[in-house]
Design an enzyme around this catalytic site. Structure first.
Site, short mmCIF file in Angstrom:
data_model
loop_
_atom_site.label_atom_id
_atom_site.label_comp_id
_atom_site.label_asym_id
_atom_site.label_seq_id
_atom_site.Cartn_x
_atom_site.Cartn_y
_atom_site.Cartn_z
N GLY B 12 71.40 22.04 96.20
CA GLY B 12 71.69 22.53 94.87
C GLY B 12 71.39 24.01 94.76
O GLY B 12 70.32 24.46 95.18
N ALA B 16 67.02 26.32 89.63
CA ALA B 16 65.85 25.84 90.37
C ALA B 16 66.03 26.02 91.87
O ALA B 16 65.12 26.46 92.57
CB ALA B 16 65.59 24.37 90.02
N THR B 46 73.57 25.85 85.36
CA THR B 46 72.63 26.79 84.74
C THR B 46 73.41 27.86 83.99
O THR B 46 72.99 28.38 82.97
CB THR B 46 71.75 27.45 85.83
OG1 THR B 46 71.08 26.44 86.56
CG2 THR B 46 70.73 28.40 85.22
N GLU B 50 72.60 28.75 77.01
CA GLU B 50 72.92 29.85 76.10
C GLU B 50 71.70 30.50 75.46
O GLU B 50 71.48 31.70 75.58
CB GLU B 50 73.88 29.34 75.01
CG GLU B 50 75.22 28.87 75.58
CD GLU B 50 76.11 28.18 74.54
OE1 GLU B 50 75.88 28.34 73.33
OE2 GLU B 50 77.05 27.47 74.97
N PHE B 117 62.73 29.32 68.28
CA PHE B 117 63.53 28.22 68.81
C PHE B 117 62.97 26.91 68.26
O PHE B 117 61.85 26.85 67.77
CB PHE B 117 63.50 28.23 70.34
CG PHE B 117 64.90 28.23 70.94
CD1 PHE B 117 65.73 29.32 70.80
CD2 PHE B 117 65.38 27.12 71.63
CE1 PHE B 117 67.02 29.32 71.32
CE2 PHE B 117 66.67 27.11 72.17
CZ PHE B 117 67.50 28.21 72.02
N GLN B 231 68.53 13.41 76.07
CA GLN B 231 68.53 14.29 74.90
C GLN B 231 69.92 14.53 74.33
O GLN B 231 70.82 14.93 75.06
CB GLN B 231 67.92 15.64 75.26
CG GLN B 231 67.92 16.62 74.09
CD GLN B 231 67.04 17.82 74.35
OE1 GLN B 231 67.44 18.75 75.03
NE2 GLN B 231 65.84 17.80 73.81
N HIS B 233 71.77 16.99 71.95
CA HIS B 233 71.66 18.27 71.26
C HIS B 233 72.38 18.13 69.93
O HIS B 233 73.47 17.59 69.89
CB HIS B 233 72.30 19.36 72.13
CG HIS B 233 72.01 20.75 71.69
ND1 HIS B 233 72.53 21.29 70.53
CD2 HIS B 233 71.26 21.72 72.25
CE1 HIS B 233 72.10 22.54 70.40
NE2 HIS B 233 71.32 22.83 71.43
N LEU B 243 78.72 23.25 73.87
CA LEU B 243 77.45 23.53 73.20
C LEU B 243 77.55 24.73 72.26
O LEU B 243 78.03 25.79 72.64
CB LEU B 243 76.39 23.81 74.27
CG LEU B 243 75.03 24.29 73.78
CD1 LEU B 243 74.29 23.18 73.07
CD2 LEU B 243 74.20 24.82 74.95
N GLU B 246 71.28 26.39 69.99
CA GLU B 246 70.21 26.34 69.00
C GLU B 246 69.90 27.73 68.44
O GLU B 246 69.38 27.87 67.34
CB GLU B 246 68.96 25.78 69.70
CG GLU B 246 67.87 25.28 68.81
CD GLU B 246 66.95 24.31 69.58
OE1 GLU B 246 67.45 23.28 70.06
OE2 GLU B 246 65.76 24.61 69.72
N ARG B 286 65.00 18.73 68.76
CA ARG B 286 66.36 18.21 68.89
C ARG B 286 66.48 16.71 68.61
O ARG B 286 67.44 16.26 68.01
CB ARG B 286 66.89 18.52 70.29
CG ARG B 286 67.15 19.99 70.47
CD ARG B 286 67.52 20.32 71.90
NE ARG B 286 67.77 21.75 72.01
CZ ARG B 286 67.96 22.38 73.17
NH1 ARG B 286 67.93 21.71 74.32
NH2 ARG B 286 68.18 23.67 73.19
N HIS B 354 73.03 16.21 76.19
CA HIS B 354 72.80 17.56 76.67
C HIS B 354 71.91 17.60 77.91
O HIS B 354 72.11 18.42 78.79
CB HIS B 354 72.15 18.37 75.54
CG HIS B 354 71.93 19.81 75.84
ND1 HIS B 354 72.95 20.64 76.26
CD2 HIS B 354 70.82 20.58 75.79
CE1 HIS B 354 72.46 21.86 76.45
NE2 HIS B 354 71.17 21.85 76.19
N ARG B 389 62.59 17.16 75.24
CA ARG B 389 62.38 18.53 75.71
C ARG B 389 62.61 19.51 74.58
O ARG B 389 63.54 19.35 73.79
CB ARG B 389 63.35 18.85 76.85
CG ARG B 389 63.30 20.29 77.30
CD ARG B 389 64.20 20.56 78.48
NE ARG B 389 65.62 20.54 78.15
CZ ARG B 389 66.29 21.55 77.59
NH1 ARG B 389 65.66 22.64 77.23
NH2 ARG B 389 67.58 21.44 77.37
N LEU B 390 61.80 20.55 74.51
CA LEU B 390 62.04 21.61 73.54
C LEU B 390 63.07 22.58 74.11
O LEU B 390 63.04 22.92 75.30
CB LEU B 390 60.75 22.38 73.24
CG LEU B 390 59.70 21.64 72.42
CD1 LEU B 390 58.62 22.63 71.97
CD2 LEU B 390 60.29 20.95 71.21
N SER B 392 64.83 25.78 75.27
CA SER B 392 64.38 26.98 75.97
C SER B 392 63.20 26.73 76.91
O SER B 392 62.74 27.65 77.56
CB SER B 392 64.07 28.17 75.03
OG SER B 392 62.84 28.03 74.37
N LEU B 395 65.07 26.27 81.12
CA LEU B 395 65.38 27.38 82.03
C LEU B 395 64.10 27.87 82.69
O LEU B 395 64.04 28.13 83.88
CB LEU B 395 66.06 28.53 81.27
CG LEU B 395 67.53 28.32 80.90
CD1 LEU B 395 68.05 29.49 80.07
CD2 LEU B 395 68.40 28.15 82.14
#
Lengths: 138, 580, 241
Positions: B12, B16, B46, B50, B117, B231, B233, B243, B246, B286, B354, B389-390, B392, B395
């Protein structure tokens, strides 16, 4: 696969599309630009004529009179008209491209392209008027 | 079958994977590092992120605050030691990326700008307008070109992890351009293949997000953790699922129902203010926002269009200047894909799949239970994101845990013994399996048909709200689809760039993971974060303050075990939004 | 939504064909995927994000390089077939898939990374960069590597070694970045015939760019800088450096 160098995968039978000899006729934009490039020959020709004219002046009144007569011949006038149109085309298609080569900033804003191109056209007009005035006042 | 070898193999080439490759190449320039990816690295998903990436950088902020926001956002299902390591290392990673040229948006004094955020009580989200993921990915990719010890296998698709005696020693992969099957031997392997949003019909995820790495690890014997947590979104464009970040809400956007009413105030998210307030209303987490949408729909207060129910996201009052400066991509997307200009019109939006909080179970260094196998990014579940997950954090997660996995794997390489004959035999087996699949001509089932039935089944049974009976029904349908998937109709007989063959393998991965998601969701008889059971509406800390671990049984079914959550400083509490 | 469109798709099957042939399909909107999913699973093309940012799906549509996920089919006359071909001036792998290894090579040749040797000293804090300094290169950092500009540039077709618009724009993106000190190193690579000076300024790269990167502008600015350097080295005893 790659590492350092990038190359096509081994064993692929790639098709390489041939480039037509007439590629420049296939898109209007290409054609316009190739024509503009060709018109620079006429820009060059004008420069050569001017140089020859200066040499004729240096050679004395008689050679200059002969040169002037040549300039007045129907063939040369035809050439001049064609060359003038070509140079006109060159200038008219070139000036709109100038903004991409010049980045001017006033504060945080970049000066818009049409202002830069407009300034070039305006400059051209002013120079033309001055030249016309010098030539035509007598 | 050609055999390649390297010291460290990264599967990949997204955020990451690239971060891991650079970390390993910098720490150990003597190692042969390889990145194998089914797409060119800059195509990785990735690229589509946004809004931004969170890290504490301003004096008004604290690591403790970032950690608390993450823990409460996760509904306490994250491991708090992991969260602490994450918030600690996040600023250094972000500054590192800044040094590598990422064009972060700036304050007038030249320092990095941050924006609010969802679920964060302080502004700490770094951003590059609204193309943060794009800029991060390209900065990482371009920087990675500097390291000559990193070899890339672009457009190679990994079909199997080679694991013998509990140790991973390489992979088998198809070189997509030629259809050749190769094995790549490695002393350590890191999975960085991203998530699996394409299991669902309506998703922000790209076509390539098929959970490849999760399925590979699962089949090799590694457990998948917390897979029931998917999740949604809250703001995707209805027709396409594209998307709408947020950041639109962070910059002051409002979510309004059919009456123009900011309906989130009815769902314990605080009272509306004209300006955005941290952890309040549109800046809630979210999961809560997406759940509020469903409730609003049940009350008949959403709008209905050709692509189902929706509400409106209103950013008109933000003004053209701010939109063009901070949200230019949102404007571009709306103009191109929704045929409207958000400067003058409201944006129709609805919740959209998402991200998956679950993934390959790893420890704090990215190590899976299989020796020599690591995972980082969305494919992994290091237990940072818990039940929700929150925005931001992901990434930054790619950077922090990509780097951690890269370093840990580079260290592992030294002690690794050379691969034995069993590994080579496995590689040959895999080659035969693939050749048989390629040669198959008697199939009857279209890939696209099975894929879309799987997707609609998942939406119906494992959507924002779930119930025991719908989950069970979904499980039955999936079982049938997996039977059918053995008889896929493959029309493409070419060995050159055969995308149909790759799609067949991806479908196989997704069907397996879909079942894991359903199985994990069936077993968790409580509601927490993104996993909401209408038949078990309360959080049950006595039984379920624990991660689910799905193991693949010999018959191919999923067996679920539980692993307690690590608590350090923040005992489980109520998630309070709207008043601090 | 039941509008019917006709696609003409260029097929190239390396096992059977010596050059591409054209096949016609009658399809609905989102045409290529419809063909792939419902009609002919062997049609081959790259795509991924479907939102105009991953850069995978560039193709020729009626002779124009386009990002196929970003062009509504309603832009086209339904009465006329739309002709889909692989990006021109690239070798074709299969159907609509081109070989992009040369592009990757050109991209890495311009050293597209921050070059400076004092990173150690400043490791803990960010480099300052004012919004104006950011603006100086921001536009050139927006390239998604979709390669439409290479397909618009006849110089690429005539001289395959030419670095090309995206690579030069990327070099310029780093040159103009206030954090970078690698301008001269990059100039050594690009101040060659197949570097900067291959460009004859057709300007088509800028016109087809879906992200308004303006590679033509980047190249002309670069030429100016190179020419200025040359003049300085000619006229000033201490040279250009």
């Amino acid at each position: 696969m790659s590492g350092g160098a990038h190359e096509p995968a081994a064993g692929l039978k790639l098709y390489h599309p041939p480039m037509s000899l007439w590629w420049w006729l296939e898109r209007r934009a290409y054609f316009k630009i190739v024509v503009r490039e060709l018109t620079s020959l006429f820009v060059g020709a004008f420069a050569v004529v001017t140089l020859l004219q200066i040499r004729a002046v240096g050679d004395g009144p008689e050679p200059y009179a002969a040169f002037a007569a040549m300039l007045g011949s129907p063939a040369f006038i035809t050439f001049s008209v064609v060359a003038f149109l070509a140079v006109l085309f060159h200038a008219l298609t070139w000036f709109p491209l100038v903004p991409t080569t010049i980045v001017l900033r006033v504060g945080e804003q970049r000066v818009p392209g049409n202002i830069i191109a407009g300034a070039h056209f305006a400059g051209w007009l002013i120079v033309s008027v001055v030249v016309a005035y010098i030539l035509l006042r007598g | 079958m050609a055999t390649y070898s390297c010291d460290l193999l990264i599967v990949g080439g997204g955020g990451a994977g690239l971060r891991a490759s650079i970390a390993a190449a910098e720490a150990r320039p003597d190692l042969d590092v390889a990145v194998v990816s089914k797409v060119y690295p800059m195509r990785s998903h990735t690229v589509a992120a946004e809004g931004g990436a969170a890290a504490v950088i301003k004096d008004t902020d604290s690591l403790e605050a970032h950690a608390y926001d993450t823990v409460s956002g996760a509904d306490w299902l994250c491991d708090q030691d992991v969260v602490e390591a994450f918030v600690n290392e996040a600023p250094r990673e972000m500054v590192q990326l800044e040094h590598w040229g990422c064009p972060w948006s700036r304050e007038p004094d030249g320092s990095v700008a941050v924006r609010p955020f969802g679920g964060m009580k302080v502004s700490r989200t770094w951003f590059a307008a609204d193309k943060t993921g794009f800029h991060m990915l390209h900065s990482l990719f371009q920087t990675s070109l500097k390291y000559k010890s990193v070899k890339r296998y672009d457009e190679w698709f990994v079909t199997r992890l080679l694991v013998d005696d509990g140790r991973c020693a390489g992979v088998v992969a198809v070189e997509i351009a030629t259809g050749e099957i190769h094995s790549i031997m490695a002393k350590a392997v890191i999975l960085c293949t991203g998530g699996c949003g394409k299991i669902f019909p309506f998703t922000t995820n790209a076509n390539i997000k098929n959970g490849d790495g999760m399925a590979l690890a699962y089949r090799a014997g590694a457990p998948l953790k917390d897979m029931e947590f998917v999740q949604y979104h809250p703001t995707g464009l209805p027709a396409t699922g594209i998307l709408i970040t947020e950041a639109t809400r962070a910059e002051g956007g409002w979510l309004v129902n059919k009456d123009g009413y900011r309906y989130l105030q009815d769902y314990a998210l605080g009272t509306p203010e004209p300006k955005p307030v941290h952890r309040t209303m549109e800046l809630g987490p979210r999961d809560r926002l997406s759940q509020a949408f469903i409730k609003e729909q049940e009350r008949g207060r959403t709008l209905e269009g050709p692509y189902g129910h929706y509400v409106n996201l209103d950013i008109r009052h933000i003004g053209e200047a701010v939109i063009d400066k901070k949200l230019p991509f949102v404007r571009e997307l709306c103009l191109k894909y929704a045929n409207l200009d958000p400067v003058h019109e409201v944006i129709p939006v609805r919740p959209v799949v998402h991200y998956i909080m679950g993934g390959v179970h790893t420890d704090i260094h990215g190590a899976t239970p299989i020796a020599g196998l690591y995972a980082a990014g969305e494919v992994a579940c290091v237990s940072l994101n818990g039940a929700n997950r929150l925005g931001s954090n992901s990434l930054t997660e790619c950077l922090v845990f990509g780097a951690r996995a890269g370093l840990a794997a580079a260290e592992f390489v030294d002690g690794a013994a050379p691969a034995g004959a069993a590994i080579e035999a496995q590689a040959r087996d895999e080659e035969q399996r693939l050749r048989a699949l390629m040669a198959k001509t008697d199939g009857t089932e279209r890939i696209a048909d099975l894929r879309s039935e799987m997707q609609s089944t998942m939406e119906e049974s494992a959507g924002i709200y779930r119930a025991g009976d719908t989950l069970a029904a979904g499980g039955e349908t999936l079982g049938r689809l997996r039977q059918h998937a053995r008889h896929l109709k493959l029309e493409d007989r070419s060995s050159t760039f055969n995308t149909e063959f790759i799609s067949a393998l991806e479908l196989d991965y997704m069907l397996e993971l879909a079942e894991v998601i359903l199985r994990s969701a069936v077993e968790r008889t409580e509601s927490r974060g993104a996993h909401q059971r209408i038949d078990f509406p309360a959080r049950d800390d006595d039984k379920f303050l624990a991660h689910s671990l799905a193991y693949r049984a010999d018959d191919g079914s999923a067996r679920i075990e539980y692993l307690p959550v690590t608590i350090t400083q923040w005992p489980p509490g109520a998630r309070v939004y709207g008043k601090q | 939504m039941a509008e019917t469109l006709r696609l003409e798709v260029s097929r190239y099957r390396p096992e059977e064909d010596s050059e591409p042939t054209l096949q016609s399909y009658d399809v609905l909107l989102d045409a290529l995927n419809h063909v792939k999913n419902e009609i002919d699973g062997s049609l081959t093309f790259r795509w991924s994000c479907r939102m105009g940012v991953c850069g995978s799906c560039g193709m020729m549509a009626n002779g124009e390089p386009k990002l196929t996920c970003a062009v509504p089919l309603t832009d086209y006359d339904p009465a006329q077939p739309i002709r889909i071909e692989p990006l021109q001036f690239f070798p074709v792998v299969r159907d609509l898939v081109i070989d992009m290894s040369s592009f990757l090579e050109k991209l890495s040749n311009v050293k597209p990374w921050i070059i400076r040797d004092d990173v150690e000293a400043t490791e803990a804090v960010e480099f300052k960069q004012t919004p104006a300094e950011l603006d100086a290169y921001k536009q050139f950092s927006m390239c998604i590597n979709c390669m439409l500009c290479y397909s618009a540039c006849p110089v690429i077709g005539l001289e395959p070694e030419f670095s090309g618009p995206a690579a030069i724009a990327l070099a310029q993106r780093y040159n103009l970045d206030s954090r970078d000190k690698g301008k001269e190193e990059r100039m050594d690579v690009l101040d060659a015939h197949e570097g900067l000076w291959g460009c004859t300024y057709f300007g088509e790269c800028t016109k087809v760019c879906p992200k308004n990167v303006d590679p033509a502008g980047a190249i002309q600015l670069y030429k100016m800088a190179s020419a200025t350097d040359y003049l300085k080295s000619l006229l000033l005893p201490w040279g250009s450096k």
